[in-house]
Design a protein around this motif. Structure first.
Motif, short mmCIF file in Angstrom:
data_model
loop_
_atom_site.label_atom_id
_atom_site.label_comp_id
_atom_site.label_asym_id
_atom_site.label_seq_id
_atom_site.Cartn_x
_atom_site.Cartn_y
_atom_site.Cartn_z
N PRO A 143 -8.11 -1.26 -21.77
CA PRO A 143 -8.15 0.20 -21.95
C PRO A 143 -8.34 0.93 -20.62
CG PRO A 143 -9.61 -0.89 -23.51
CD PRO A 143 -9.15 -1.94 -22.56
N MET A 144 -7.49 1.91 -20.37
CA MET A 144 -7.55 2.64 -19.11
C MET A 144 -7.47 4.13 -19.37
SD MET A 144 -4.95 0.08 -17.21
CE MET A 144 -4.75 0.66 -15.53
N LYS A 145 -8.23 4.91 -18.57
CA LYS A 145 -8.16 6.36 -18.74
C LYS A 145 -7.17 6.97 -17.77
CE LYS A 145 -12.01 7.37 -15.66
NZ LYS A 145 -13.39 7.75 -15.51
N ASP A 146 -6.78 6.19 -16.76
CA ASP A 146 -5.85 6.69 -15.76
C ASP A 146 -5.26 5.48 -15.04
OD1 ASP A 146 -4.44 8.40 -14.08
OD2 ASP A 146 -6.15 9.72 -13.74
N PHE A 147 -4.38 5.71 -14.10
CA PHE A 147 -3.67 4.61 -13.45
C PHE A 147 -3.81 4.73 -11.94
CE2 PHE A 147 -0.10 2.02 -12.20
CZ PHE A 147 0.04 1.09 -13.23
N VAL A 148 -4.18 3.64 -11.28
CA VAL A 148 -4.43 3.69 -9.83
C VAL A 148 -3.19 3.23 -9.05
CG1 VAL A 148 -5.85 2.78 -7.95
CG2 VAL A 148 -6.89 3.25 -10.17
N THR A 149 -2.87 4.00 -8.02
CA THR A 149 -1.76 3.65 -7.13
C THR A 149 -2.23 3.78 -5.69
OG1 THR A 149 -0.17 4.48 -8.73
CG2 THR A 149 0.62 4.19 -6.50
N SER A 150 -1.76 2.87 -4.85
CA SER A 150 -2.28 2.80 -3.49
C SER A 150 -1.15 2.81 -2.46
CB SER A 150 -3.09 1.51 -3.36
OG SER A 150 -3.70 1.45 -2.11
N VAL A 151 -1.45 3.37 -1.29
CA VAL A 151 -0.46 3.39 -0.20
C VAL A 151 -1.20 3.47 1.14
CG1 VAL A 151 -0.13 5.90 0.03
CG2 VAL A 151 1.80 4.36 0.46
N SER A 152 -0.58 3.02 2.19
CA SER A 152 -1.17 3.21 3.52
C SER A 152 -0.39 4.32 4.22
CB SER A 152 -1.09 1.92 4.34
OG SER A 152 0.26 1.58 4.57
N ILE A 153 -1.15 5.23 4.83
CA ILE A 153 -0.54 6.28 5.63
C ILE A 153 -0.92 6.00 7.08
CG2 ILE A 153 -0.50 8.78 6.12
CD1 ILE A 153 0.79 7.98 3.40
N GLY A 154 0.06 6.12 7.96
CA GLY A 154 -0.23 5.88 9.36
C GLY A 154 -0.05 7.15 10.16
N LYS A 155 -0.81 7.23 11.26
CA LYS A 155 -0.53 8.29 12.23
C LYS A 155 -0.13 7.57 13.51
CE LYS A 155 -3.72 10.66 14.49
NZ LYS A 155 -3.37 10.61 15.93
N MET A 156 1.16 7.71 13.85
CA MET A 156 1.69 7.04 15.03
C MET A 156 1.77 8.09 16.12
SD MET A 156 2.38 4.36 13.23
CE MET A 156 3.24 3.44 14.46
N ASP A 157 0.92 7.95 17.13
CA ASP A 157 0.73 9.01 18.11
C ASP A 157 0.34 10.26 17.32
OD1 ASP A 157 0.56 10.50 20.38
OD2 ASP A 157 2.72 10.77 20.64
N LYS A 158 1.27 11.24 17.10
CA LYS A 158 0.91 12.41 16.31
C LYS A 158 1.67 12.48 14.99
CE LYS A 158 -0.41 15.65 20.02
NZ LYS A 158 -1.40 14.71 20.53
N GLN A 159 2.52 11.49 14.77
CA GLN A 159 3.43 11.53 13.62
C GLN A 159 2.87 10.80 12.40
OE1 GLN A 159 6.55 13.12 13.26
NE2 GLN A 159 6.14 12.47 11.15
N MET A 160 2.85 11.48 11.24
CA MET A 160 2.42 10.83 10.00
C MET A 160 3.56 10.01 9.43
SD MET A 160 -0.62 11.83 9.43
CE MET A 160 -1.62 13.08 10.21
N VAL A 161 3.23 8.82 8.96
CA VAL A 161 4.24 7.99 8.31
C VAL A 161 3.64 7.37 7.04
CG1 VAL A 161 5.42 7.39 10.47
CG2 VAL A 161 3.63 5.88 9.59
N ALA A 162 4.52 7.09 6.08
CA ALA A 162 4.07 6.46 4.84
C ALA A 162 4.40 4.97 4.86
CB ALA A 162 4.75 7.11 3.64
N ASP A 163 3.48 4.16 4.32
CA ASP A 163 3.67 2.72 4.18
C ASP A 163 3.90 2.04 5.53
OD1 ASP A 163 4.08 0.17 3.20
OD2 ASP A 163 6.15 0.55 2.60
N VAL A 164 2.79 1.73 6.17
CA VAL A 164 2.78 1.20 7.54
C VAL A 164 3.15 -0.30 7.56
CG1 VAL A 164 1.30 0.93 9.58
CG2 VAL A 164 0.92 2.83 8.00
N THR A 165 3.98 -0.68 8.54
CA THR A 165 4.28 -2.10 8.73
C THR A 165 3.37 -2.68 9.81
OG1 THR A 165 5.88 -1.65 10.47
CG2 THR A 165 6.74 -1.76 8.23
N LYS A 166 3.42 -3.99 9.99
CA LYS A 166 2.61 -4.64 11.03
C LYS A 166 3.01 -4.12 12.41
CE LYS A 166 -0.29 -7.95 12.39
NZ LYS A 166 -0.54 -7.33 13.68
N GLU A 167 4.30 -3.96 12.61
CA GLU A 167 4.79 -3.47 13.90
C GLU A 167 4.24 -2.08 14.19
OE1 GLU A 167 9.06 -3.27 14.03
OE2 GLU A 167 9.14 -3.39 16.22
#
Lengths: 239, 276
Positions: A143-167
């Motif tokens: 039983p769940m009241k809501d659903f959890v979702t996860s992501v990594s956000i990166g800031k590369m120098d000054k730029q925001m990016v979604a879903d960061v890689t190892k590189e």
């Protein structure tokens, strides 16, 4: 040099190719595989079941227990089998994130076990793990009241990016890389997990969280579809 | 709960009296085998193997290490197995228990004694530096006969393995540099049989229920010499076995090897090709 173009050519707010598959561990009550590009996570859920040892039982409600583990060959330098400080911490933060979505009041003295395995890693493994676990919990019918979702956000120098890689995680130019792993509830849009490594201003962090929330909405649709597909298939098989 | 499983065991015995199994297989018949190589990019080689609903993942990692004192000119082999709680509710976290240790050792012994890996060719500087080959086994779903699945997956992963680039001057391995150098393997490709004794009958490729109903198992690794050789063996479990039964089992594995070994070899071959 500013980060004007992503290493793999993605748009700044674009995730890697996501795949989600339900029912990968037949023995489990619920299971799923989730991947962001080359980062792969498998999750299996067992329970609710009687919790041993008895002194750990909670007579008020069931408890959620999460274990995160990387396979020894998931990264370049072999990881020694067994728990590490890192895996212990990730297990706990995943547990906190997921526990807020489950409703275990009806199952006193029990435990729901979530086992997360990473067979292949290219950063954001905890996010892939949480995403796989959410699907597996729903698949198990917890039983769940809501659903959890996860992501990594990166800031590369000054730029925001979604879903960061190892590189990208290893990017060193300008202000370098800041890596922010976060998880949201889908309906309430509340944060249930956030971790940060790097250097970022409060204003930028607010932007990062906003980007994370929006990205999670899109990831959630893929999680939902995987669950729906398997439900349709099971219904078809029943006929 | 206990009574229930006793009943299942009793039924399995009764069926076998007439040479039958719950899933209609012959006593020596394997379930469907599916092999997929190259499942983890960061490993030097990897494979997943399904036998029926049983699934095992194996990855090979390589490092440069000191040789063992008794084999200064040979590479090192180390097999580790983890029976994960993800794969069955009977497994728990914590230090490896006997089942996991035995599984790792049995896979290790079959590969080592067959001399399938040419460890002499994995020597870099005698007495100082050799390649260390780690074969790591993870159970993903245990529905019986994990050992044979793990063994096939280990062989497939070794065939899939490329030796990473080693810079002798810098004494560093570059894991990212693409390598085409295959692991030095010999013709002696071993194949493992876990033969389960149930009453006075025996079966191959047991399901979880059949494993629980059995008295124990005889584990044999065979290499494809002419005639077939047995390169490692272990009786595992507390049971007695007559010499007659023992010979019957030897004849049986030799017979089954003729069909299953080429079949598995073919499956691995097409999968290694697909993976690259």
């Amino acid at each position: 040099m500013a980060y004007t173009k992503r290493f793999d050519g993605r748009k700044f707010d674009e995730t890697r190719k996501i795949t989600a598959k339900v029912g990968v561990v037949p023995n489990a009550d619920g299971s799923a595989m989730f991947s962001f590009g080359d980062t792969v996570a498998i999750a299996a859920v067992y329970g609710p079941k009687q919790l041993h040892p008895q002194h750990m039982q909670n007579p008020e409600k069931g408890i959620l227990r999460v274990n995160y583990q990387m396979m020894s060959f998931s990264v370049s330098e072999r990881i020694r089998p067994g728990p590490s400080k890192r895996s212990t911490e990730i297990s706990k933060i995943s547990e906190w994130a997921l526990a807020s979505s489950t409703l275990l009041d009806e199952f006193p003295n029990t435990v729901v076990d979530v086992h997360i395995m990473i067979p292949q890693a290219d950063a954001s493994t905890r996010c892939a793990g949480i995403n796989a676990a959410s699907i597996a919990l729903a698949h198990a019918g917890v039983p769940m009241k809501d659903f959890v979702t996860s992501v990594s956000i990166g800031k590369m120098d000054k730029q925001m990016v979604a879903d960061v890689t190892k590189e990208e995680e290893d990017y060193e130019e300008g202000e370098g890389a800041t890596d922010i792993a976060m998880s949201f509830m889908n309906r309430s849009e509340n944060l249930v997990h956030i971790q940060l490594d790097g250097k970022i201003s409060a204003k930028e962090l607010k932007e990062a969280v906003e980007l994370g929330r929006k990205t999670c909405k899109r990831i959630y649709e893929i999680q939902k579809k995987a669950l729906k597909d398997v439900k349709d298939m099971e219904e078809k098989n029943d006929k | 709960m206990i009574e229930e499983s006793n009943l299942t065991a009793k039924r399995i015995h009764e069926y076998l009296e007439h040479g039958n199994r719950f899933d209609k297989r012959d006593p020596e018949e394997y379930r469907e085998i599916i092999i997929e190589c190259g499942i983890s990019k960061k490993s030097e080689g990897s494979a997943k193997v399904k036998i029926g609903k049983t699934e095992v993942w194996v990855g090979v990692k390589m490092e440069v290490a000191e040789p063992y004192p008794d084999s200064p000119d040979k590479g090192n082999l180390m097999v580790t197995a983890e029976l994960t709680p993800l794969s069955h509710p009977k497994y728990e976290y914590g230090p490896p228990k006997f089942d996991a240790i035995e599984l790792g050792r049995l896979v290790d012994r079959g590969i080592r004694e067959s001399r399938y890996i040419d460890l002499n060719k994995l020597c870099i500087t005698e007495g100082e530096k050799v390649w260390q080959v780690f074969v790591d086994v993870y159970s993903i779903n245990d529905e019986g006969n994990l050992l044979d699945a793990a063994f096939i997956a280990a062989i497939a992963a070794l065939k899939d393995t490329k030796v990473p680039f080693y810079d002798k001057k810098e004494e560093k391995i570059d894991y990212e540099k693409p390598s085409k150098e295959k692991l030095p393997l010999t013709e002696n490709e071993p194949f493992n049989f876990s033969v389960y004794l149930i009453g006075d009958k025996f079966i191959m490729d047991p399901t979880q229920d059949e494993e629980s109903a059995s008295d124990g198992r005889l584990v044999l690794a065979l290499t494809p010499t002419k005639p077939i050789s047995i390169c490692s063996m272990q009786k595992s479990g507390e049971f007695e076995i007559s010499e007659v039964k023992f010979s019957e089992i030897l004849d049986s594995v030799e017979k089954v090897h003729k069909t299953i070994f080429p079949r598995v070899q073919k499956l691995i071959k097409s999968s290694v090709k697909n993976g690259k």
